[in-house]
Design an enzyme around this catalytic site. Sequence first.
Site, short mmCIF file in Angstrom:
data_model
loop_
_atom_site.label_atom_id
_atom_site.label_comp_id
_atom_site.label_asym_id
_atom_site.label_seq_id
_atom_site.Cartn_x
_atom_site.Cartn_y
_atom_site.Cartn_z
N SER B 16 0.80 -1.22 0.00
CA SER B 16 0.00 0.00 0.00
C SER B 16 0.82 1.27 0.00
O SER B 16 0.29 2.35 -0.17
CB SER B 16 -0.93 0.02 1.21
OG SER B 16 -0.17 0.05 2.40
N LYS B 76 1.23 4.14 6.99
CA LYS B 76 0.57 4.95 5.98
C LYS B 76 1.10 6.37 6.09
O LYS B 76 1.84 6.72 7.01
CB LYS B 76 -0.96 4.97 6.19
CG LYS B 76 -1.66 3.65 6.04
CD LYS B 76 -1.95 3.34 4.58
CE LYS B 76 -2.71 2.05 4.42
NZ LYS B 76 -1.94 0.85 4.63
#
Lengths: 179, 157
Positions: B16, B76
């Site tokens: 991701s 993230k």
Amino acid sequence: MPPRLPHLPKASPFRQFLLPRSLKIYTSSALLALAVYHTTPIYPTTGPSMLPFLPVHNGIVLYNPLTKRGRNVRVGDVVVAKSPYQGGGIVKRVVGLPGDVVCVDGDAGRERRYAKVPAGHVWVAGDNVPWSVDSRHYGPLAMGLIIGKVVAVGEDYWWNLRGLEGSDGMVRVEEGDVD
Amino acid sequence: TISTHILTIDRLTGPSMSPALNPTNRLTHTSSSDYLLISPLRFHAPFSFSRCIYTLARGDVVSFRKPQNPEERGVKRVIGLPGDRIIRRGERSEFNKRHARNLGLGKVDGDVVVPAGRVWLEGDNWRESFDSNDVGSVPIQLVEGRVLGVVWPPGRW
């Protein structure tokens, strides 16, 4: 008797013998105090939202750090957690586990509604519902925020801590306490 | 403990954050696992690099406890701080939508204002990232550390 040497500041008995040893004692006890402070599972509480379980001022709870992140948390447990909406911490009671459907109290202007607790979260409520900011306001609490389950409660000093089994956990409340 | 007070090194799996971290090789469709150097963000940690000097900023890559599974950590990028308005464009993938629905989180529609005490996290690889676009903002106290860089493999410094 040894010959008398001229007085040299660097070789004074204090600097040579006592100072290094007292520095070692001071620094090691400071590090020890720091380690104890950061690892002691005690949390001071304030506020009326958990009456009669906790007093308004000078409350203190002992929590079990092995139950961090919601391990082995059951409905009815009081947990210490990091706050989901600001810095600092909160102490609330767990009333819903992941997957449960919770009845969210109707409040001033709001209807009673039902919410399903999502995975990895718990629903928390204060014991003193009218005076509590809890999951009714900020939604389900992520279990990653839970620091531990409360195992003892007290007031003012750590030696006043009492375990929870078999105690009624009541606190005397006088008029004018909540302010 | 050391990992919450000084520094920690952690392995990152998952695509991701490609291509910044764990880049996916387009020809062979494999990705490496980077080892990240993470500085903890606790304000009372005695020796942390972030203590008292560092506040979270937009664009930081952070390590956080996943809201849907507290035993796992995710990495993230911070896109929105409390008070920011997030303008959302593009559709989420069916896989992400189904995953959010199964968890009980999700149903985030339209533009969002990040509430107090929460942050908006997104993965760089938006096609393959399950992030705040799917489950909403994340409490800021779930954020554990800031990624300082990659320590392994050495070609990725």
